[in-house]
Design a protein around this motif. Structure first.
Motif, short mmCIF file in Angstrom:
data_model
loop_
_atom_site.label_atom_id
_atom_site.label_comp_id
_atom_site.label_asym_id
_atom_site.label_seq_id
_atom_site.Cartn_x
_atom_site.Cartn_y
_atom_site.Cartn_z
N ARG A 96 0.70 -0.85 -0.02
CA ARG A 96 -0.56 -0.05 -0.35
C ARG A 96 0.69 1.48 -0.28
N GLY A 97 2.33 0.99 -0.53
CA GLY A 97 3.22 2.75 -0.06
C GLY A 97 3.18 2.84 0.90
N GLY A 179 -8.60 -0.83 -0.43
CA GLY A 179 -8.22 -1.98 -0.39
C GLY A 179 -7.69 -2.83 -1.83
N VAL A 180 -7.72 -1.65 -2.74
CA VAL A 180 -7.55 -1.93 -3.70
C VAL A 180 -5.29 -1.89 -3.51
N LYS A 181 -4.91 -3.22 -4.13
CA LYS A 181 -2.84 -2.78 -4.07
C LYS A 181 -2.55 -2.21 -5.46
N GLY A 182 -1.56 -1.02 -4.93
CA GLY A 182 -1.08 -0.05 -5.87
C GLY A 182 -0.44 -0.49 -7.14
N LYS A 183 -0.72 0.45 -7.59
CA LYS A 183 -0.13 -0.50 -8.92
C LYS A 183 1.20 0.96 -9.29
N GLY A 268 1.71 7.47 -2.08
CA GLY A 268 2.07 6.28 -3.58
C GLY A 268 2.04 6.76 -4.87
N GLY A 269 1.75 5.24 -5.17
CA GLY A 269 1.64 5.57 -6.47
C GLY A 269 0.61 5.09 -7.33
#
Length: 311
Positions: A96-97, A179-183, A268-269
């Protein structure tokens, strides 16, 4: 040597400068003490690891724990220490950065030094942590290691030394997990593509993000939370233009702003991961956090800002 010893580290957030930092503009990272990792260490017959992710023989740990294997192995070798039983408890969400891998390395290194009763300082800890981070990430900037092990914001610019500076800001910071993985890998590549296809517009946005980050450093040092909030809002608009936000982030940003946030943006990303919001006080932050969870955030954390949090 102590029978058992403990070490800890905080999470971290990127406050300002995401993506622009790749192109030579500055970024600001901050320790985020509302999430943390604690490691305990004691002697064992063979190296053992207990964590939420993996428990068992360290030698048989999965490949993505190679950084931890090497870190403990190097510490043991350098100080002629016996095998260890290392136990890790974390409230930092992975991917999650928020500096999870660096924080693990900081906590484990501090626990080892405490266990062996070795006098230490920040530079010595970072030497081992940066080695672990090179295994985990290839060519880390060092900002995660500095932020998860320190107590001050860090101003970072490519090929320049990290600059910790005074946190002199009242208010509270909320972090919410979509709740979503960063990309991150995808978004970095897409900004590079955008720069190639629309160079003038993209360079202007990157440059403006850099100016906002420099202004944010002043706002943090001069206790100007309202100014910092507006700078965060402007940064979010630019990050949307660079296509690194997404519907999940935009939704939570709007919820935070509608419930009293001075400012809100992704951290983050992007395209998943976390967003951050700045509130004037902890009471307002609690209201915002509650509304974010009602709006779909998987988890929220609050950190009061200012010197008092470290006392």
């Amino acid at each position: 040597m102590k029978v058992i010893a403990e070490g800890a580290a905080s999470g971290k957030i990127i406050l300002m400068g995401e993506h622009a930092v790749v192109y030579g503009e500055p970024a600001i990272a901050m320790p985020f003490a509302a999430t943390k990792i604690t490691a305990t260490m004691q002697e064992a017959s063979q190296d053992q690891l207990t964590s939420n992710y993996y428990s068992g023989s360290l030698a048989e740990a999965p490949a993505n724990l190679l950084n931890l294997q090497n870190l403990i192995g190097k510490l043991r070798q350098d100080f002629d220490a016996p095998p260890v039983d290392c136990r890790i408890v974390s409230t930092i969400p992975a991917e999650r950065g928020m500096g999870s891998s660096a924080a693990v390395a900081v906590a484990v290194t501090r626990a080892f030094f405490a266990w062996q009763e070795i006098p230490t300082d920040q530079a010595r800890v970072l030497n081992y942590v940066n080695g672990a981070e090179q295994i985990a990430h290839g060519n880390p900037s060092g900002i995660d290691a500095a932020a998860t092990s320190g107590q001050q914001p860090v101003f970072f610019q490519k090929e320049q030394p990290l600059e910790p500076f005074q946190l002199n800001l009242t208010g509270a910071l909320i972090v919410a997990d979509t709740g979503v993985k960063g990309k991150t890998r995808d978004t970095v590549q897409d900004v590079a593509t955008l720069l190639r296809l629309q160079p003038e517009k993209t360079r202007a946005a990157i440059g403006e993000l850099g100016q906002l980050t420099r202004a944010a450093r002043i706002a943090i040092s001069d206790n100007q939370p309202a100014t910092l909030g507006e700078l965060m809002n402007q940064a979010q608009t630019l990050l949307q233009q660079l296509s690194v936000s997404d519907a999940s982030l935009d939704h939570l940003v709007q919820v935070a702003r509608h419930n009293g946030a001075l400012g809100a943006k992704l951290t983050g990303g992007g395209r998943g991961g976390c967003m951050i919001a700045l509130a004037k006080d902890r009471h307002t932050a609690a209201i915002i956090a509650n509304q974010l969870e009602n709006a779909g955030a998987k988890a929220t954390w609050i950190q009061e800002l200012g010197v008092c949090q470290y006392v």
